[in-house]
Design a protein around this motif. Structure first.
Motif, PDB file in Angstrom:
ATOM      1  N   PHE A 640      46.654  18.326  51.822  1.00  0.00           N
ATOM      2  CA  PHE A 640      47.500  17.528  50.935  1.00  0.00           C
ATOM      3  C   PHE A 640      46.761  17.140  49.656  1.00  0.00           C
ATOM      4  CE2 PHE A 640      48.851  13.271  49.556  1.00  0.00           C
ATOM      5  CZ  PHE A 640      50.166  13.545  49.202  1.00  0.00           C
ATOM      6  N   PHE A 641      45.541  16.597  49.816  1.00  0.00           N
ATOM      7  CA  PHE A 641      44.795  16.159  48.632  1.00  0.00           C
ATOM      8  C   PHE A 641      44.274  17.331  47.814  1.00  0.00           C
ATOM      9  CE2 PHE A 641      44.383  12.231  51.208  1.00  0.00           C
ATOM     10  CZ  PHE A 641      44.939  11.353  50.289  1.00  0.00           C
ATOM     11  N   ARG A 642      44.169  18.485  48.452  1.00  0.00           N
ATOM     12  CA  ARG A 642      43.681  19.649  47.711  1.00  0.00           C
ATOM     13  C   ARG A 642      44.673  20.084  46.632  1.00  0.00           C
ATOM     14  NH1 ARG A 642      42.075  23.304  51.896  1.00  0.00           N
ATOM     15  NH2 ARG A 642      44.215  24.110  51.916  1.00  0.00           N
ATOM     16  N   THR A 643      45.964  19.733  46.850  1.00  0.00           N
ATOM     17  CA  THR A 643      46.969  20.108  45.843  1.00  0.00           C
ATOM     18  C   THR A 643      46.751  19.394  44.515  1.00  0.00           C
ATOM     19  OG1 THR A 643      48.472  18.395  46.645  1.00  0.00           O
ATOM     20  CG2 THR A 643      48.685  20.602  47.621  1.00  0.00           C
ATOM     21  N   PHE A 644      46.066  18.221  44.583  1.00  0.00           N
ATOM     22  CA  PHE A 644      45.800  17.478  43.341  1.00  0.00           C
ATOM     23  C   PHE A 644      44.529  17.957  42.636  1.00  0.00           C
ATOM     24  CE2 PHE A 644      48.136  14.608  46.160  1.00  0.00           C
ATOM     25  CZ  PHE A 644      49.243  14.345  45.380  1.00  0.00           C
ATOM     26  N   GLN A 645      43.750  18.778  43.259  1.00  0.00           N
ATOM     27  CA  GLN A 645      42.493  19.252  42.679  1.00  0.00           C
ATOM     28  C   GLN A 645      42.751  20.594  41.983  1.00  0.00           C
ATOM     29  OE1 GLN A 645      39.883  17.164  42.875  1.00  0.00           O
ATOM     30  NE2 GLN A 645      41.255  15.791  43.998  1.00  0.00           N
ATOM     31  N   THR A 646      43.333  20.491  40.751  1.00  0.00           N
ATOM     32  CA  THR A 646      43.728  21.724  40.037  1.00  0.00           C
ATOM     33  C   THR A 646      42.604  22.319  39.215  1.00  0.00           C
ATOM     34  OG1 THR A 646      44.487  20.470  38.121  1.00  0.00           O
ATOM     35  CG2 THR A 646      46.083  20.883  39.907  1.00  0.00           C
ATOM     36  N   GLY A 647      41.640  21.458  38.798  1.00  0.00           N
ATOM     37  CA  GLY A 647      40.548  21.949  37.958  1.00  0.00           C
ATOM     38  C   GLY A 647      40.830  21.846  36.457  1.00  0.00           C
ATOM     39  N   PHE A 648      42.075  21.339  36.077  1.00  0.00           N
ATOM     40  CA  PHE A 648      42.398  21.189  34.649  1.00  0.00           C
ATOM     41  C   PHE A 648      42.100  19.766  34.200  1.00  0.00           C
ATOM     42  CE2 PHE A 648      45.301  24.623  36.010  1.00  0.00           C
ATOM     43  CZ  PHE A 648      44.839  25.635  35.177  1.00  0.00           C
ATOM     44  N   LEU A 649      41.420  19.631  33.010  1.00  0.00           N
ATOM     45  CA  LEU A 649      40.978  18.335  32.519  1.00  0.00           C
ATOM     46  C   LEU A 649      42.158  17.430  32.170  1.00  0.00           C
ATOM     47  CD1 LEU A 649      38.523  16.633  31.782  1.00  0.00           C
ATOM     48  CD2 LEU A 649      38.622  17.599  29.486  1.00  0.00           C
ATOM     49  N   ASN A 650      43.216  17.993  31.627  1.00  0.00           N
ATOM     50  CA  ASN A 650      44.356  17.160  31.234  1.00  0.00           C
ATOM     51  C   ASN A 650      45.053  16.559  32.447  1.00  0.00           C
ATOM     52  OD1 ASN A 650      45.143  19.719  32.012  1.00  0.00           O
ATOM     53  ND2 ASN A 650      47.001  19.727  30.742  1.00  0.00           N
ATOM     54  N   HIS A 651      45.063  17.270  33.583  1.00  0.00           N
ATOM     55  CA  HIS A 651      45.638  16.709  34.808  1.00  0.00           C
ATOM     56  C   HIS A 651      44.841  15.499  35.280  1.00  0.00           C
ATOM     57  CE1 HIS A 651      47.770  20.765  35.986  1.00  0.00           C
ATOM     58  NE2 HIS A 651      48.236  20.213  34.873  1.00  0.00           N
ATOM     59  N   TYR A 652      43.515  15.620  35.216  1.00  0.00           N
ATOM     60  CA  TYR A 652      42.668  14.502  35.644  1.00  0.00           C
ATOM     61  C   TYR A 652      42.824  13.303  34.708  1.00  0.00           C
ATOM     62  CZ  TYR A 652      40.427  18.053  38.546  1.00  0.00           C
ATOM     63  OH  TYR A 652      40.196  19.045  39.448  1.00  0.00           O
ATOM     64  N   ALA A 653      42.992  13.562  33.391  1.00  0.00           N
ATOM     65  CA  ALA A 653      43.183  12.482  32.420  1.00  0.00           C
ATOM     66  C   ALA A 653      44.490  11.751  32.680  1.00  0.00           C
ATOM     67  CB  ALA A 653      43.164  13.049  30.998  1.00  0.00           C
ATOM     68  N   ILE A 654      45.574  12.508  32.950  1.00  0.00           N
ATOM     69  CA  ILE A 654      46.863  11.884  33.272  1.00  0.00           C
ATOM     70  C   ILE A 654      46.738  11.030  34.523  1.00  0.00           C
ATOM     71  CG2 ILE A 654      49.224  12.395  34.002  1.00  0.00           C
ATOM     72  CD1 ILE A 654      49.105  14.870  32.182  1.00  0.00           C
ATOM     73  N   ALA A 655      45.991  11.547  35.551  1.00  0.00           N
ATOM     74  CA  ALA A 655      45.817  10.799  36.791  1.00  0.00           C
ATOM     75  C   ALA A 655      45.062   9.504  36.533  1.00  0.00           C
ATOM     76  CB  ALA A 655      45.083  11.653  37.819  1.00  0.00           C
ATOM     77  N   MET A 656      44.054   9.533  35.645  1.00  0.00           N
ATOM     78  CA  MET A 656      43.300   8.326  35.327  1.00  0.00           C
ATOM     79  C   MET A 656      44.175   7.306  34.607  1.00  0.00           C
ATOM     80  SD  MET A 656      39.723  10.089  34.134  1.00  0.00           S
ATOM     81  CE  MET A 656      39.016   8.550  33.622  1.00  0.00           C
ATOM     82  N   ILE A 657      45.039   7.775  33.704  1.00  0.00           N
ATOM     83  CA  ILE A 657      45.922   6.861  32.966  1.00  0.00           C
ATOM     84  C   ILE A 657      46.910   6.209  33.924  1.00  0.00           C
ATOM     85  CG2 ILE A 657      47.755   6.783  31.227  1.00  0.00           C
ATOM     86  CD1 ILE A 657      46.213   9.033  29.755  1.00  0.00           C
ATOM     87  N   ILE A 658      47.473   7.025  34.829  1.00  0.00           N
ATOM     88  CA  ILE A 658      48.415   6.474  35.805  1.00  0.00           C
ATOM     89  C   ILE A 658      47.717   5.448  36.692  1.00  0.00           C
ATOM     90  CG2 ILE A 658      49.827   7.041  37.817  1.00  0.00           C
ATOM     91  CD1 ILE A 658      50.421   9.739  36.500  1.00  0.00           C
ATOM     92  N   GLY A 659      46.509   5.745  37.107  1.00  0.00           N
ATOM     93  CA  GLY A 659      45.767   4.822  37.957  1.00  0.00           C
ATOM     94  C   GLY A 659      45.468   3.528  37.222  1.00  0.00           C
ATOM     95  N   LEU A 660      45.111   3.630  35.944  1.00  0.00           N
ATOM     96  CA  LEU A 660      44.841   2.432  35.158  1.00  0.00           C
ATOM     97  C   LEU A 660      46.103   1.592  34.999  1.00  0.00           C
ATOM     98  CD1 LEU A 660      42.869   0.799  33.422  1.00  0.00           C
ATOM     99  CD2 LEU A 660      43.504   2.253  31.478  1.00  0.00           C
ATOM    100  N   ALA A 661      47.231   2.268  34.803  1.00  0.00           N
ATOM    101  CA  ALA A 661      48.497   1.538  34.655  1.00  0.00           C
ATOM    102  C   ALA A 661      48.843   0.804  35.937  1.00  0.00           C
ATOM    103  CB  ALA A 661      49.609   2.521  34.270  1.00  0.00           C
TER     104      ALA A 661
END
Length: 674
Positions: A640-661
């Motif tokens: 399940f968690f492996r689906t979130f590990q895409t390797g693209f920097l913009n995906h990780y940035a979006i995830a960080m913004i959502i987490g901060l929100a």
């Protein structure tokens, strides 16, 4: 004398070490001489110790302090009194005869040096048991003889039957030893000591002590202790129902059959109860339990000897019956008589076992008495010594067994312990039974028509049951040769054992039974009258022997002799007809009361069912289910968690913004409340 005390157990131990570790290097001849010399030194030292004890010198001391836990001392020490000294001489003498006999009997065996190592180690273990002055050392010797007997019964480890029987002996003895350990544990808890003298001294103060076992039911503490200790004796001394291992121990070589059954392992329980007489005398319930168990063993195990065809098994069931006699004497509070029979029995039973081994050698390793007959003219020394042993066993007046067996029967007659009436009937009936099966074997082996030779052997083996196995399966001599007398190294021990089988009873009956020989070692409560009544009837060995010809046991013995003579020499068709008429009884005896089948199905089968249930439901279903289920859960979460590990920097940035929100949404209300 301390040097002699140390020589007694450690000379055989040294012989065992040399034979075990260096036997192959030094060769067979030197190995057996070293082993025999070790036991000979032990015998000489034992005789010196006995002489010293008879002069009034008793020793009770610590040799080595192993550990101290609080107020509890774990020590190695010796208690040398008349009981110990007598046992030392008996054990070392019989062991010496067995060692010498082994030189001839095991001459062609590949495990020659290993066997000498084992029997010397066995002797050491038994000596440590009888010389102990504390329960720790007693338990060490107790378990050591059990371990070495396991090695000796399974000595021919390539035979599946030997492996089965030595495992059976080991497991059955563990059942008894569990009770023995509980008894020792209760002694430690109640007395705070492992030392015999301290426990015996403090015992009267706990005579009224109670213990809760089940619910609110109160039990006498000393009764529970004594019964637990006796359960250990039931295993070691093969009392019903823990007797089943002893007949099967015949899978071992004949010398060890003699050593186990005569002077060592099976007598350990009898010795232990006699040593614990200060405890048993305070519990009539425990004495009654001992008495009844002994009576059952004496009578019912003797009956089984009637249907045996293996020469060693006949003698083995005789041992079971005689151990029952000793146990009955213990229960009747006649400890001195029990130990006296232990001593006389050691000599004539070792003689009978070694005589059986000599017959097996002469018959080219065939053990079935139906293939024998007429051996008297071929094996004269074996014949006469076996006859003397048989006469001693059945209680012929003036022979050793007469004085001890007659004393047991009379002691039980005078006893007032509950169950003594049943026990008296059992030991009295056992006289006829013992005489019948003993002379049955004697007549079938040494008299009558010859049933050996190629044709007789083929006919005989066609009808063999499961008892018709060979002692040395690696010797295939056949039956085309005539029987022959055994070599001198085999017959000389027979002669030396025949002498005490005849004389030891009349020489020692007075001092051991009615003198003060055991006064420092065995305690008898004056409230138990058996020994006092016997003493009033004692008028010397000659008077007792002459009076023996007028007693009921003598005529029962004669009846057994005449019956065996008529059934197996005059009219040998009668046993077959009786077997056909009483087929159900014969089947019951031939199957040993189905106790082995019961144990196999209920205990062994039940253990297998429990094991299978724990394996299928416990191990596979529960334990493996939890482990495999946890692994599958972790695998699913990882996927399940492996689906979130895409390797693209913009995906990780979006995830960080959502987490901060999300964090801000959670923290801002908390800050505004303050």
């Amino acid at each position: 004398m301390k040097t002699a005390y140390l020589l007694v157990p450690f000379a055989p131990l040294l012989g065992a070490i040399i034979a075990g570790f260096f036997g192959r290097a030094i060769g067979r001849t030197l190995t057996h001489w070293i082993a025999v010399l070790g036991v000979l030194v032990s015998l000489v030292a034992s005789v010196l110790v006995l002489t010293d004890v008879l002069q009034g010198n008793v020793f009770n001391g610590t040799l080595y302090s192993w550990a101290v836990v609080g107020d509890l001392n774990f020590e190695v020490g010796f208690l040398i009194d008349s009981l110990t000294a007598m046992m030392m001489v008996v054990v070392t003498f019989v062991s010496l005869m067995v060692h010498i006999y082994t030189i001839g009997y095991m001459a062609d065996d590949d495990g020659y040096t290993r066997f000498f190592s084992y029997i010397s180690l066995f002797t050491f273990s038994m000596l440590m048991l009888v010389m102990s002055n504390n329960f720790l050392q007693l338990f060490f010797g107790w378990e050591a003889v059990g371990l070495v007997s396991y090695l000796l019964i399974g000595f021919w480890y390539t035979r599946p039957t030997a492996i089965h029987t030595n495992l059976k002996a080991f497991l059955v003895n563990r059942v008894g030893d569990f009770g023995f350990v509980l008894g020792i544990g209760l002694i430690v808890a109640a007395f705070g000591s492992l030392d015999y003298a301290e426990v015996f001294q403090a015992a009267p103060g706990l005579q009224e002590a109670q213990i809760n076992l089940l619910g609110a039911t109160q039990w006498s503490l000393l009764t529970v202790i004594c019964i637990c200790l006796f359960i250990g004796a039931m295993g070691k001394s093969a009392q019903f129902p823990l007797h089943v291992w002893l007949p099967d121990s015949m899978e071992g070589p004949t010398p060890i059959s003699a050593l186990i059954h005569a002077a060592t392992m099976v007598t350990a329980g009898i010795f232990m109860v006699a040593r614990m007489s200060p405890l048993f005398e305070m519990s009539e319930a425990a004495l009654s339990f001992v008495l009844v168990i002994g009576a059952i063993t004496a009578f019912f195990m003797g009956l089984l000897g009637i249907v045996q065809n293996d020469i060693k098994r006949v003698v083995a069931y005789s041992t079971l019956s005689q151990l029952g006699y000793m146990t009955v004497a213990l229960g009747a509070s006649a400890y001195g008589v029990a130990v006296f029979h232990l001593m006389t029995h050691a000599f004539f039973k070792a003689l009978l076992f070694l005589g059986a081994g000599s017959v097996i050698i002469g018959m080219h390793h065939d053990q079935d008495i139906r293939n024998m007959g007429g051996l008297r003219k071929y094996m004269p020394i074996t014949w006469i010594t076996s006859l003397l042993g048989t006469l001693a066993l059945v209680g012929t007046p003036f022979f050793a067994g007469f004085y001890s067996k007659e004393s047991i029967i009379e002691a039980v007659r005078h006893a007032d312990i509950p169950g003594s009436g049943i026990a008296y009937a059992a030991v009295l009936s056992g006289v006829f039974i013992t005489s019948f099966y003993s002379f049955r074997m004697y007549f079938l082996v040494f008299h009558g028509k010859e049933r050996f030779g190629p044709h007789a052997a083929a006919a005989g083996h066609a009808g063999h049951n499961q008892q018709g196995h060979q002692d040395h399966d690696h010797h295939d001599h056949g039956h085309d040769q005539a029987p022959h007398e055994s070599p001198a190294v085999v017959t000389i021990p027979l002669i030396f054992l025949a002498v005490p089988s005849v004389l030891i009873g009349l020489v020692t009956a007075g001092p051991m039974l009615f003198g003060d020989f055991f006064s420092d070692a065995i305690l008898v409560d004056p409230a138990h009258p058996a020994m006092a009544e016997l003493a009033q009837e004692w008028h010397g060995w000659l008077a007792m022997g002459l009076h023996g010809f007028l007693t009921v046991p003598f005529w029962l013995m004669v009846a057994g002799l005449v019956s065996a003579w008529y059934f197996y020499l005059v009219n040998p068709a009668i046993p077959a007809r009786l077997r056909h008429t009483f087929g159900a009884v014969y089947a019951l005896l031939d199957n040993k009361y189905y106790l082995d089948a019961f144990n196999q199905k209920v205990f062994a089968g039940g253990a297998r069912l429990i094991g299978a249930g724990l394996w299928k439901r416990g191990d596979q279903a529960v334990i493996d289910g939890l482990i495999n289920g946890s692994a599958r859960l972790m695998g699913w979460l990882a996927r399940f968690f492996r689906t979130f590990q895409t390797g693209f920097l913009n995906h990780y940035a979006i995830a960080m913004i959502i987490g901060l929100a999300v964090s801000l949404v959670w923290f801002i209300p908390l800050l505004t409340r303050r």
